[in-house]
Design a protein around this motif. Structure first.
Motif, short mmCIF file in Angstrom:
data_model
loop_
_atom_site.label_atom_id
_atom_site.label_comp_id
_atom_site.label_asym_id
_atom_site.label_seq_id
_atom_site.Cartn_x
_atom_site.Cartn_y
_atom_site.Cartn_z
N GLU A 48 1.27 10.36 32.24
CA GLU A 48 1.31 11.18 31.21
C GLU A 48 1.53 12.50 31.67
N GLN A 49 1.46 13.11 32.88
CA GLN A 49 1.81 14.22 33.70
C GLN A 49 3.42 13.90 33.92
N VAL A 50 3.88 12.95 34.07
CA VAL A 50 5.31 12.82 34.13
C VAL A 50 6.07 13.03 32.91
N SER A 51 5.32 12.42 31.92
CA SER A 51 5.96 12.81 30.62
C SER A 51 5.88 14.13 30.08
N LEU A 52 4.62 14.83 30.49
CA LEU A 52 4.76 16.35 30.30
C LEU A 52 6.00 17.09 31.01
N GLY A 53 6.26 16.44 32.38
CA GLY A 53 7.35 17.38 32.99
C GLY A 53 8.59 17.08 32.48
#
Length: 396
Positions: free
Chosen positions: A326-331
Protein backbone atom coordinates in the motif's frame (compact mmCIF):
# COMPACT_ATOMS: atom_id res chain seq x y z
CA UNK A 1 24.75 26.96 16.65
CA UNK A 2 26.04 27.59 13.13
CA UNK A 3 26.76 31.13 12.08
CA UNK A 4 25.63 32.34 8.64
CA UNK A 5 29.21 32.21 7.34
CA UNK A 6 29.40 28.44 7.91
CA UNK A 7 26.16 27.54 6.17
CA UNK A 8 26.46 25.44 3.01
CA UNK A 9 25.39 27.08 -0.26
CA UNK A 10 21.79 26.83 -1.39
CA UNK A 11 21.35 24.25 -4.13
CA UNK A 12 18.56 25.28 -6.55
CA UNK A 13 17.72 21.66 -7.43
CA UNK A 14 18.07 20.38 -3.86
CA UNK A 15 16.54 23.18 -1.81
CA UNK A 16 15.91 21.00 1.25
CA UNK A 17 19.41 19.51 1.29
CA UNK A 18 18.20 15.93 0.74
CA UNK A 19 21.73 14.93 -0.24
CA UNK A 20 22.57 15.11 3.46
CA UNK A 21 20.44 11.96 3.91
CA UNK A 22 22.47 9.94 1.40
CA UNK A 23 25.63 8.00 2.16
CA UNK A 24 28.82 8.46 0.16
CA UNK A 25 28.26 5.06 -1.43
CA UNK A 26 24.74 6.03 -2.49
CA UNK A 27 26.03 9.24 -4.01
CA UNK A 28 28.69 7.25 -5.86
CA UNK A 29 26.03 4.94 -7.34
CA UNK A 30 24.05 7.96 -8.45
CA UNK A 31 27.11 9.58 -9.99
CA UNK A 32 28.08 6.48 -11.96
CA UNK A 33 24.58 6.11 -13.42
CA UNK A 34 24.39 9.82 -14.20
CA UNK A 35 27.70 9.63 -16.05
CA UNK A 36 26.57 6.64 -18.11
CA UNK A 37 23.37 8.47 -19.03
CA UNK A 38 25.26 11.64 -19.95
CA UNK A 39 27.62 9.74 -22.25
CA UNK A 40 25.52 6.94 -23.68
CA UNK A 41 21.89 8.10 -23.62
CA UNK A 42 21.36 11.85 -23.36
CA UNK A 43 23.03 12.82 -26.66
CA UNK A 44 20.86 10.37 -28.61
CA UNK A 45 17.57 9.88 -26.79
CA UNK A 46 15.62 12.69 -28.47
CA UNK A 47 16.46 11.15 -31.84
CA UNK A 48 15.48 7.68 -30.59
CA UNK A 49 12.19 9.11 -29.37
CA UNK A 50 11.51 10.89 -32.66
CA UNK A 51 12.29 7.80 -34.73
CA UNK A 52 10.65 5.39 -32.30
CA UNK A 53 13.72 3.16 -32.18
CA UNK A 54 16.79 2.70 -29.97
CA UNK A 55 20.03 2.25 -31.87
CA UNK A 56 21.81 -0.97 -30.86
CA UNK A 57 19.53 -1.86 -27.97
CA UNK A 58 21.53 -5.01 -27.27
CA UNK A 59 24.74 -3.02 -26.99
CA UNK A 60 23.05 -0.56 -24.63
CA UNK A 61 21.65 -3.40 -22.53
CA UNK A 62 25.14 -4.88 -22.18
CA UNK A 63 26.49 -1.52 -21.08
CA UNK A 64 23.75 -1.27 -18.47
CA UNK A 65 24.65 -4.79 -17.36
CA UNK A 66 28.34 -4.01 -17.16
CA UNK A 67 27.55 -1.23 -14.69
CA UNK A 68 25.54 -3.70 -12.58
CA UNK A 69 22.17 -2.04 -13.18
CA UNK A 70 20.23 -5.11 -14.33
CA UNK A 71 18.70 -6.84 -11.32
CA UNK A 72 20.98 -4.66 -9.22
CA UNK A 73 18.90 -5.13 -6.06
CA UNK A 74 18.96 -8.95 -6.29
CA UNK A 75 21.49 -11.22 -4.56
CA UNK A 76 23.64 -13.83 -6.28
CA UNK A 77 23.64 -15.21 -9.83
CA UNK A 78 25.80 -12.37 -11.12
CA UNK A 79 23.54 -9.66 -9.67
CA UNK A 80 25.05 -6.68 -7.89
CA UNK A 81 23.17 -7.18 -4.60
CA UNK A 82 22.80 -3.46 -3.96
CA UNK A 83 20.27 -1.79 -1.72
CA UNK A 84 16.74 -0.76 -2.61
CA UNK A 85 17.79 2.86 -2.13
CA UNK A 86 20.68 2.40 -4.56
CA UNK A 87 18.24 0.94 -7.07
CA UNK A 88 15.86 3.85 -6.57
CA UNK A 89 18.58 6.42 -7.14
CA UNK A 90 19.56 4.58 -10.32
CA UNK A 91 15.94 4.65 -11.53
CA UNK A 92 15.77 8.39 -10.88
CA UNK A 93 18.86 9.01 -12.99
CA UNK A 94 17.74 6.68 -15.78
CA UNK A 95 14.33 8.33 -16.05
CA UNK A 96 15.90 11.77 -15.98
CA UNK A 97 17.24 10.64 -19.34
CA UNK A 98 14.04 8.93 -20.49
CA UNK A 99 11.22 6.84 -19.05
CA UNK A 100 11.78 4.28 -21.78
CA UNK A 101 15.33 3.60 -20.64
CA UNK A 102 14.22 3.20 -17.04
CA UNK A 103 11.49 0.85 -18.31
CA UNK A 104 14.10 -1.30 -20.04
CA UNK A 105 16.01 -1.69 -16.79
CA UNK A 106 12.87 -2.05 -14.66
CA UNK A 107 11.26 -4.74 -16.80
CA UNK A 108 14.53 -6.65 -17.02
CA UNK A 109 15.36 -6.54 -13.31
CA UNK A 110 12.19 -5.98 -11.32
CA UNK A 111 9.79 -8.03 -13.44
CA UNK A 112 11.48 -10.75 -15.51
CA UNK A 113 14.56 -11.33 -13.36
CA UNK A 114 12.76 -10.87 -10.05
CA UNK A 115 10.10 -13.43 -11.07
CA UNK A 116 12.78 -16.05 -11.77
CA UNK A 117 14.87 -15.05 -8.73
CA UNK A 118 11.91 -15.16 -6.34
CA UNK A 119 9.74 -17.96 -7.73
CA UNK A 120 11.96 -19.97 -10.05
CA UNK A 121 13.75 -23.27 -9.68
CA UNK A 122 17.50 -23.37 -9.09
CA UNK A 123 17.94 -24.60 -12.66
CA UNK A 124 15.96 -21.64 -14.03
CA UNK A 125 17.98 -19.22 -11.94
CA UNK A 126 21.30 -20.67 -13.03
CA UNK A 127 20.29 -20.71 -16.68
CA UNK A 128 18.88 -17.21 -17.01
CA UNK A 129 19.87 -14.82 -14.23
CA UNK A 130 23.63 -14.55 -14.96
CA UNK A 131 22.91 -13.91 -18.65
CA UNK A 132 20.27 -11.32 -17.85
CA UNK A 133 22.38 -9.57 -15.21
CA UNK A 134 25.17 -9.18 -17.76
CA UNK A 135 22.80 -7.94 -20.44
CA UNK A 136 23.59 -10.92 -22.65
CA UNK A 137 19.93 -11.95 -22.56
CA UNK A 138 16.93 -9.60 -22.56
CA UNK A 139 13.75 -10.50 -20.72
CA UNK A 140 10.13 -9.44 -20.84
CA UNK A 141 7.09 -10.00 -18.60
CA UNK A 142 3.81 -11.19 -20.07
CA UNK A 143 0.86 -10.35 -17.84
CA UNK A 144 -1.30 -7.61 -19.41
CA UNK A 145 -3.81 -8.70 -22.04
CA UNK A 146 -6.06 -6.79 -24.47
CA UNK A 147 -9.04 -7.36 -22.14
CA UNK A 148 -7.25 -7.82 -18.81
CA UNK A 149 -5.31 -4.83 -17.51
CA UNK A 150 -6.28 -3.72 -14.02
CA UNK A 151 -8.05 -7.07 -13.50
CA UNK A 152 -5.32 -9.65 -14.20
CA UNK A 153 -7.46 -12.41 -12.69
CA UNK A 154 -9.62 -12.27 -15.82
CA UNK A 155 -6.72 -13.17 -18.13
CA UNK A 156 -7.61 -15.51 -20.97
CA UNK A 157 -4.18 -16.96 -21.68
CA UNK A 158 -4.29 -20.61 -20.70
CA UNK A 159 -1.77 -23.33 -20.06
CA UNK A 160 -2.93 -26.94 -20.15
CA UNK A 161 -1.10 -30.11 -19.39
CA UNK A 162 -0.43 -32.47 -22.28
CA UNK A 163 1.40 -35.52 -21.02
CA UNK A 164 4.63 -34.33 -19.43
CA UNK A 165 4.41 -30.95 -21.15
CA UNK A 166 2.54 -27.69 -20.87
CA UNK A 167 0.85 -26.10 -23.89
CA UNK A 168 0.22 -22.33 -23.81
CA UNK A 169 -2.29 -20.40 -25.88
CA UNK A 170 -3.16 -16.73 -25.61
CA UNK A 171 -2.13 -13.17 -26.23
CA UNK A 172 -0.43 -10.49 -24.16
CA UNK A 173 -0.43 -6.77 -24.95
CA UNK A 174 1.74 -3.71 -24.22
CA UNK A 175 4.78 -5.80 -23.30
CA UNK A 176 8.05 -3.88 -22.95
CA UNK A 177 11.03 -5.59 -24.62
CA UNK A 178 8.90 -8.36 -26.15
CA UNK A 179 10.14 -8.16 -29.72
CA UNK A 180 13.81 -8.13 -28.68
CA UNK A 181 13.57 -10.50 -25.72
CA UNK A 182 15.37 -13.82 -25.43
CA UNK A 183 13.12 -15.02 -22.63
CA UNK A 184 9.60 -14.17 -21.50
CA UNK A 185 8.02 -14.76 -18.12
CA UNK A 186 4.41 -15.50 -19.08
CA UNK A 187 1.47 -15.82 -16.69
CA UNK A 188 -1.45 -18.05 -17.60
CA UNK A 189 -4.59 -19.58 -16.17
CA UNK A 190 -4.31 -23.31 -15.41
CA UNK A 191 -6.44 -25.88 -13.63
CA UNK A 192 -4.13 -25.23 -10.66
CA UNK A 193 -4.69 -21.46 -10.69
CA UNK A 194 -2.49 -18.78 -12.25
CA UNK A 195 1.00 -20.11 -13.02
CA UNK A 196 4.14 -18.50 -14.39
CA UNK A 197 6.27 -19.96 -17.16
CA UNK A 198 9.80 -19.21 -18.34
CA UNK A 199 9.48 -19.20 -22.11
CA UNK A 200 12.49 -18.95 -24.44
CA UNK A 201 11.28 -16.71 -27.24
CA UNK A 202 12.72 -19.06 -29.89
CA UNK A 203 10.15 -21.70 -28.88
CA UNK A 204 7.87 -22.64 -31.81
CA UNK A 205 4.51 -20.88 -31.64
CA UNK A 206 5.89 -17.81 -29.83
CA UNK A 207 5.81 -14.49 -31.66
CA UNK A 208 6.10 -10.88 -30.55
CA UNK A 209 4.97 -8.31 -33.12
CA UNK A 210 6.08 -4.79 -32.27
CA UNK A 211 3.47 -2.12 -31.51
CA UNK A 212 3.87 0.95 -33.71
CA UNK A 213 2.41 4.47 -33.82
CA UNK A 214 2.97 5.24 -30.13
CA UNK A 215 3.14 8.86 -29.03
CA UNK A 216 4.58 7.96 -25.63
CA UNK A 217 7.55 5.81 -24.54
CA UNK A 218 8.83 5.95 -28.10
CA UNK A 219 12.39 5.27 -26.95
CA UNK A 220 11.19 1.90 -25.68
CA UNK A 221 10.44 -1.37 -27.42
CA UNK A 222 6.80 -2.31 -26.92
CA UNK A 223 5.00 -5.28 -28.45
CA UNK A 224 2.57 -8.11 -28.10
CA UNK A 225 3.16 -11.71 -27.14
CA UNK A 226 1.25 -14.26 -29.19
CA UNK A 227 1.22 -17.85 -27.91
CA UNK A 228 0.01 -20.36 -30.48
CA UNK A 229 0.21 -23.85 -28.95
CA UNK A 230 3.58 -23.13 -27.37
CA UNK A 231 4.82 -26.44 -25.95
CA UNK A 232 7.04 -26.31 -22.88
CA UNK A 233 8.48 -28.96 -20.58
CA UNK A 234 7.38 -29.17 -16.95
CA UNK A 235 10.68 -27.55 -16.00
CA UNK A 236 9.53 -24.29 -17.64
CA UNK A 237 6.91 -23.63 -14.95
CA UNK A 238 7.85 -21.45 -11.99
CA UNK A 239 7.56 -24.00 -9.16
CA UNK A 240 7.35 -21.78 -6.10
CA UNK A 241 4.11 -19.87 -6.56
CA UNK A 242 0.44 -20.29 -7.48
CA UNK A 243 -2.15 -17.57 -8.01
CA UNK A 244 -1.89 -13.82 -8.50
CA UNK A 245 0.57 -13.50 -5.65
CA UNK A 246 3.31 -14.28 -8.17
CA UNK A 247 2.78 -11.55 -10.75
CA UNK A 248 1.60 -8.98 -8.19
CA UNK A 249 4.81 -9.39 -6.17
CA UNK A 250 6.78 -8.58 -9.31
CA UNK A 251 4.63 -5.58 -10.11
CA UNK A 252 5.26 -4.23 -6.63
CA UNK A 253 9.02 -4.33 -7.32
CA UNK A 254 8.56 -2.43 -10.57
CA UNK A 255 6.21 0.14 -9.00
CA UNK A 256 8.82 0.92 -6.39
CA UNK A 257 11.25 1.86 -9.15
CA UNK A 258 8.62 4.11 -10.72
CA UNK A 259 8.23 6.03 -7.45
CA UNK A 260 11.85 7.13 -7.90
CA UNK A 261 11.92 7.24 -11.68
CA UNK A 262 9.07 9.70 -12.05
CA UNK A 263 11.07 12.17 -10.00
CA UNK A 264 13.89 11.87 -12.53
CA UNK A 265 11.58 13.04 -15.32
CA UNK A 266 10.38 15.82 -13.02
CA UNK A 267 13.93 16.94 -12.20
CA UNK A 268 14.96 17.03 -15.83
CA UNK A 269 11.96 19.19 -16.74
CA UNK A 270 12.45 21.47 -13.73
CA UNK A 271 16.11 21.94 -14.58
CA UNK A 272 15.28 22.72 -18.21
CA UNK A 273 12.65 25.26 -17.13
CA UNK A 274 14.99 26.96 -14.65
CA UNK A 275 17.81 27.24 -17.19
CA UNK A 276 15.45 28.54 -19.86
CA UNK A 277 13.83 31.07 -17.54
CA UNK A 278 17.24 32.48 -16.62
CA UNK A 279 18.20 32.91 -20.29
CA UNK A 280 14.93 33.99 -21.91
CA UNK A 281 14.72 37.78 -22.03
CA UNK A 282 11.33 39.48 -22.23
CA UNK A 283 10.49 43.11 -21.41
CA UNK A 284 14.16 43.75 -20.81
CA UNK A 285 14.91 41.07 -18.22
CA UNK A 286 14.95 37.26 -17.85
CA UNK A 287 11.54 35.78 -17.30
CA UNK A 288 12.88 34.18 -14.11
CA UNK A 289 12.78 37.70 -12.63
CA UNK A 290 8.99 37.86 -12.91
CA UNK A 291 6.87 36.89 -9.93
CA UNK A 292 4.56 34.46 -11.72
CA UNK A 293 7.48 32.55 -13.23
CA UNK A 294 9.15 32.31 -9.84
CA UNK A 295 5.90 31.00 -8.37
CA UNK A 296 5.84 28.26 -11.02
CA UNK A 297 9.47 27.35 -10.39
CA UNK A 298 9.05 27.26 -6.62
CA UNK A 299 5.86 25.20 -6.78
CA UNK A 300 7.52 22.71 -9.16
CA UNK A 301 10.55 22.43 -6.91
CA UNK A 302 8.40 22.03 -3.81
CA UNK A 303 6.53 19.05 -5.28
CA UNK A 304 9.75 17.56 -6.64
CA UNK A 305 11.39 17.84 -3.23
CA UNK A 306 8.43 16.20 -1.47
CA UNK A 307 8.39 13.43 -4.04
CA UNK A 308 12.08 12.63 -3.55
CA UNK A 309 11.64 12.64 0.22
CA UNK A 310 8.72 10.21 -0.15
CA UNK A 311 10.77 7.96 -2.43
CA UNK A 312 13.69 7.99 -0.01
CA UNK A 313 11.44 7.15 2.93
CA UNK A 314 10.00 4.18 1.03
CA UNK A 315 13.51 3.11 0.04
CA UNK A 316 14.67 3.11 3.65
CA UNK A 317 11.62 1.05 4.64
CA UNK A 318 12.25 -1.40 1.83
CA UNK A 319 15.88 -1.81 2.90
CA UNK A 320 14.63 -2.48 6.44
CA UNK A 321 12.10 -5.07 5.19
CA UNK A 322 9.19 -2.89 6.32
CA UNK A 323 7.74 -1.62 3.03
CA UNK A 324 4.08 -2.50 2.48
CA UNK A 325 2.45 -2.72 -0.98
CA UNK A 326 0.00 0.00 0.00
CA UNK A 327 2.92 2.33 0.65
CA UNK A 328 4.28 1.66 -2.82
CA UNK A 329 0.84 2.53 -4.20
CA UNK A 330 0.94 5.77 -2.20
CA UNK A 331 4.31 6.61 -3.71
CA UNK A 332 3.38 5.84 -7.30
CA UNK A 333 0.07 7.66 -7.00
CA UNK A 334 1.67 10.84 -5.70
CA UNK A 335 4.95 10.95 -7.57
CA UNK A 336 3.73 10.22 -11.08
CA UNK A 337 0.81 12.60 -10.70
CA UNK A 338 3.07 15.39 -9.46
CA UNK A 339 5.76 14.65 -12.05
CA UNK A 340 3.25 15.11 -14.88
CA UNK A 341 2.13 18.42 -13.41
CA UNK A 342 5.76 19.55 -13.10
CA UNK A 343 6.38 18.71 -16.76
CA UNK A 344 3.24 20.54 -17.87
CA UNK A 345 4.18 23.62 -15.87
CA UNK A 346 7.72 23.49 -17.23
CA UNK A 347 6.25 23.45 -20.73
CA UNK A 348 4.44 26.71 -20.05
CA UNK A 349 7.69 28.37 -18.99
CA UNK A 350 9.36 27.30 -22.23
CA UNK A 351 6.39 28.50 -24.26
CA UNK A 352 6.41 27.22 -27.85
CA UNK A 353 9.92 25.85 -27.33
CA UNK A 354 8.41 23.50 -24.79
CA UNK A 355 6.97 21.31 -27.53
CA UNK A 356 10.32 20.93 -29.28
CA UNK A 357 12.51 17.86 -28.83
CA UNK A 358 15.42 20.25 -28.54
CA UNK A 359 14.32 20.30 -24.90
CA UNK A 360 13.36 17.23 -22.83
CA UNK A 361 10.10 18.57 -21.41
CA UNK A 362 7.48 17.43 -23.91
CA UNK A 363 9.17 14.05 -24.21
CA UNK A 364 8.99 13.53 -20.46
CA UNK A 365 5.38 14.74 -20.36
CA UNK A 366 4.37 12.33 -23.11
CA UNK A 367 6.23 9.45 -21.47
CA UNK A 368 4.62 10.08 -18.11
CA UNK A 369 1.17 9.72 -19.65
CA UNK A 370 2.08 6.03 -20.02
CA UNK A 371 3.78 5.78 -16.64
CA UNK A 372 0.60 7.20 -15.07
CA UNK A 373 -1.41 4.13 -16.10
CA UNK A 374 1.08 1.28 -16.37
CA UNK A 375 1.92 -0.80 -13.31
CA UNK A 376 -1.47 0.24 -11.93
CA UNK A 377 -3.73 3.15 -12.84
CA UNK A 378 -4.47 6.16 -10.67
CA UNK A 379 -7.86 4.63 -9.89
CA UNK A 380 -6.42 1.30 -8.76
CA UNK A 381 -3.74 2.81 -6.54
CA UNK A 382 -6.30 5.19 -5.06
CA UNK A 383 -8.50 2.24 -4.14
CA UNK A 384 -5.56 0.27 -2.72
CA UNK A 385 -4.74 3.15 -0.38
CA UNK A 386 -8.45 3.74 0.29
CA UNK A 387 -8.95 0.13 1.34
CA UNK A 388 -5.90 0.30 3.60
CA UNK A 389 -7.28 3.44 5.24
CA UNK A 390 -10.89 2.35 5.68
CA UNK A 391 -10.83 -1.43 5.68
CA UNK A 392 -13.42 -1.51 2.88
CA UNK A 393 -12.52 -2.87 -0.58
CA UNK A 394 -14.12 -0.75 -3.30
CA UNK A 395 -12.79 -2.52 -6.39
CA UNK A 396 -16.16 -4.06 -7.23
Amino acid sequence: MSSPTTLPPFEPLDPAGIDDLLSDDEKAVRASVRQLCAERIDPYVADWFERGAIDDIRGLTKELGSLGLLGMHLEGYGCAGMSATDYGLACLELEASDSGIRSLVSVQGSLAMFAIWCWGSEEQKQEWLPQMAAGDAIGCFGLTEPDAGSDPGSMRTRARRDGADWVLDGRKMWITNSSVADVAVVWAQTDEGVRGFVVPTATPGFSAPEIKHKQSLRASVTGEIVLDSVRLPESAALPEVRGLKGPLSCLNEARYGIVWGAMGAARSSLEAALDYANQRIQFGKPISAFQLTQQKLVDMNLEYTKGVLLALQLGRRKDAGRLRPEQVSLGKLNNVREAIEICRTARTILGANGISLEYPVIRHANNLESVLTYEGTVEMHTLVVGQAMTGHPAFR
